[in-house]
Scaffold this active site. Structure first.
Site, short mmCIF file in Angstrom:
data_model
loop_
_atom_site.label_atom_id
_atom_site.label_comp_id
_atom_site.label_asym_id
_atom_site.label_seq_id
_atom_site.Cartn_x
_atom_site.Cartn_y
_atom_site.Cartn_z
N PRO A 43 0.84 -1.21 0.00
CA PRO A 43 0.00 0.00 0.00
C PRO A 43 0.87 1.25 0.00
O PRO A 43 1.76 1.40 0.82
CB PRO A 43 -0.78 -0.11 1.31
CG PRO A 43 -0.62 -1.52 1.77
CD PRO A 43 0.67 -2.01 1.21
N GLU A 44 0.64 2.14 -0.95
CA GLU A 44 1.39 3.39 -1.04
C GLU A 44 0.51 4.53 -0.51
O GLU A 44 -0.64 4.30 -0.15
CB GLU A 44 1.76 3.66 -2.51
CG GLU A 44 2.64 2.60 -3.14
CD GLU A 44 4.10 2.68 -2.67
OE1 GLU A 44 4.43 3.64 -1.94
OE2 GLU A 44 4.87 1.79 -3.01
N ARG B 3 20.81 17.60 -2.75
CA ARG B 3 20.93 16.15 -2.83
C ARG B 3 21.61 15.72 -4.12
O ARG B 3 21.21 16.10 -5.20
CB ARG B 3 19.55 15.51 -2.69
CG ARG B 3 19.03 15.62 -1.25
CD ARG B 3 17.54 15.36 -1.19
NE ARG B 3 17.07 15.18 0.18
CZ ARG B 3 16.76 16.19 1.01
NH1 ARG B 3 16.89 17.43 0.59
NH2 ARG B 3 16.35 15.94 2.23
N HIS C 60 -5.32 -14.38 9.34
CA HIS C 60 -4.49 -13.24 8.96
C HIS C 60 -5.02 -11.91 9.49
O HIS C 60 -4.55 -10.85 9.11
CB HIS C 60 -4.32 -13.17 7.45
CG HIS C 60 -3.65 -14.39 6.90
ND1 HIS C 60 -2.40 -14.80 7.32
CD2 HIS C 60 -4.04 -15.28 5.96
CE1 HIS C 60 -2.07 -15.89 6.66
NE2 HIS C 60 -3.04 -16.21 5.84
N ARG D 102 1.32 -10.74 5.88
CA ARG D 102 2.77 -10.76 6.08
C ARG D 102 3.21 -10.13 7.40
O ARG D 102 4.36 -10.21 7.77
CB ARG D 102 3.46 -10.10 4.89
CG ARG D 102 3.15 -10.89 3.59
CD ARG D 102 3.83 -10.32 2.39
NE ARG D 102 5.27 -10.37 2.51
CZ ARG D 102 6.11 -9.87 1.61
NH1 ARG D 102 5.62 -9.29 0.53
NH2 ARG D 102 7.40 -9.96 1.77
#
Ligand code: ZN
Length: 271
Positions: free
Chosen positions: A2-3, A151, A89, A107
């Site tokens: 998930p972003e 950067r 889960h 997970r």
């Protein structure tokens, strides 16, 4: 994984419904990435005041303290009045007066962490190094351009690092760099004001569109109301190696940058 857009879509799917709910019980299954940090009983009787997002963390403000929820690699939240019994889960459930908030996480890289406030050490540790929030007013063009100048890594690596701007994951970094016409391998410090402005606009626009479309279509993701996302279906470059660029028909190139796949167009994206 998930972003940011998926996390925001998740937030929007239950924030209004859970506001004002009183916690009746908190249940934990198998250990998640980090421990809760308090006795679950302490959550009982508290109200959920609002649900905010910072980067990929959901912040549930309680009457005393807050819960930081992270979906990890494969987590998803569901909030509903009635849910079937927890499966193998499901590892966290908050029973409230408005419904049950449940974390499904095969997970177990996700986490639910309690903090007394955003200034508590654990909250500072998790949130303190996050860069600017791309969908908020805080994402300032001038500050972004200055940050790039400082950067020396490749621009895509700088976006993924999250300490300048947070939540631009692999898909969105590839898409935003394509939209801005910038080659992913260009050193961030070489990006001048005009290109920084284009990239700033592209990051916002790619993330906003993804939120509107319900996040990416990722195998493990579904929002808290169970809808799959659609963003990946319309990606300009991501996952399209060898296919014609939608702008100029040049085959999309693929390279590896720091273990991640980078997709870009040789013609449309300049050094
Ligand atoms: Zn092209």
């Amino acid at each position: 994984m998930p972003e940011l857009p998926e996390v925001e879509v998740t937030r929007q799917s239950f924030a209004a419904r859970i506001e004002g709910a009183v916690v009746q019980d908190a249940w934990f299954g198998k250990p998640l990435r980090w421990p809760l940090g308090c006795d679950p009983v302490e959550l009982t009787g508290q109200s959920v005041l609002q649900v905010r997002r910072r980067g990929k963390y959901l912040l549930l403000d309680l009457s005393q303290g807050l819960l930081l929820v992270h979906l990890g690699m494969s987590g998803s939240l569901v909030f509903a009045k009635d849910l079937p019994p927890c499966g193998p889960h499901d590892h966290f459930e908050l029973a409230t007066s408005r419904g049950r908030l449940r974390l499904h996480d095969p997970r177990r890289f996700g986490a639910v962490v309690f903090a007394q406030s955003e200034n508590a050490p654990i909250a500072r540790k998790l949130l303190g190094r996050l860069g600017m929030e791309p969908l908020s007013e805080q994402f300032d063009v001038a500050a972004f351009a200055r940050g790039l100048k400082l950067r020396r890594s490749a621009i895509k690596q700088v976006l993924l690092a999250g300490d300048l701007v947070v939540g631009v994951g692999n898909i969105y970094a590839c898409e935003a760099l394509f939209m801005a016409g910038i080659r992913p391998t260009v050193r961030a410090s070489r990006i001048g004001r005009v290109r920084a402005l284009r990239l700033h606009h592209a990051i916002r626009s790619v993330l906003e569109r993804a939120v509107q479309r319900g996040g990416s279509t990722l195998r493990d993701f579904s929002s808290a109301s169970g809808d799959a996302g659609h963003f990946q279906l319309e990606a300009a470059v991501y996952g399209r190696a060898g296919q014609p660029c939608r702008t100029c028909a040049t085959p999309i190139s693929l390279l590896r940058q720091g273990q991640r796949s980078t997709y870009f167009c040789h013609t449309c994206q300049r050094n």
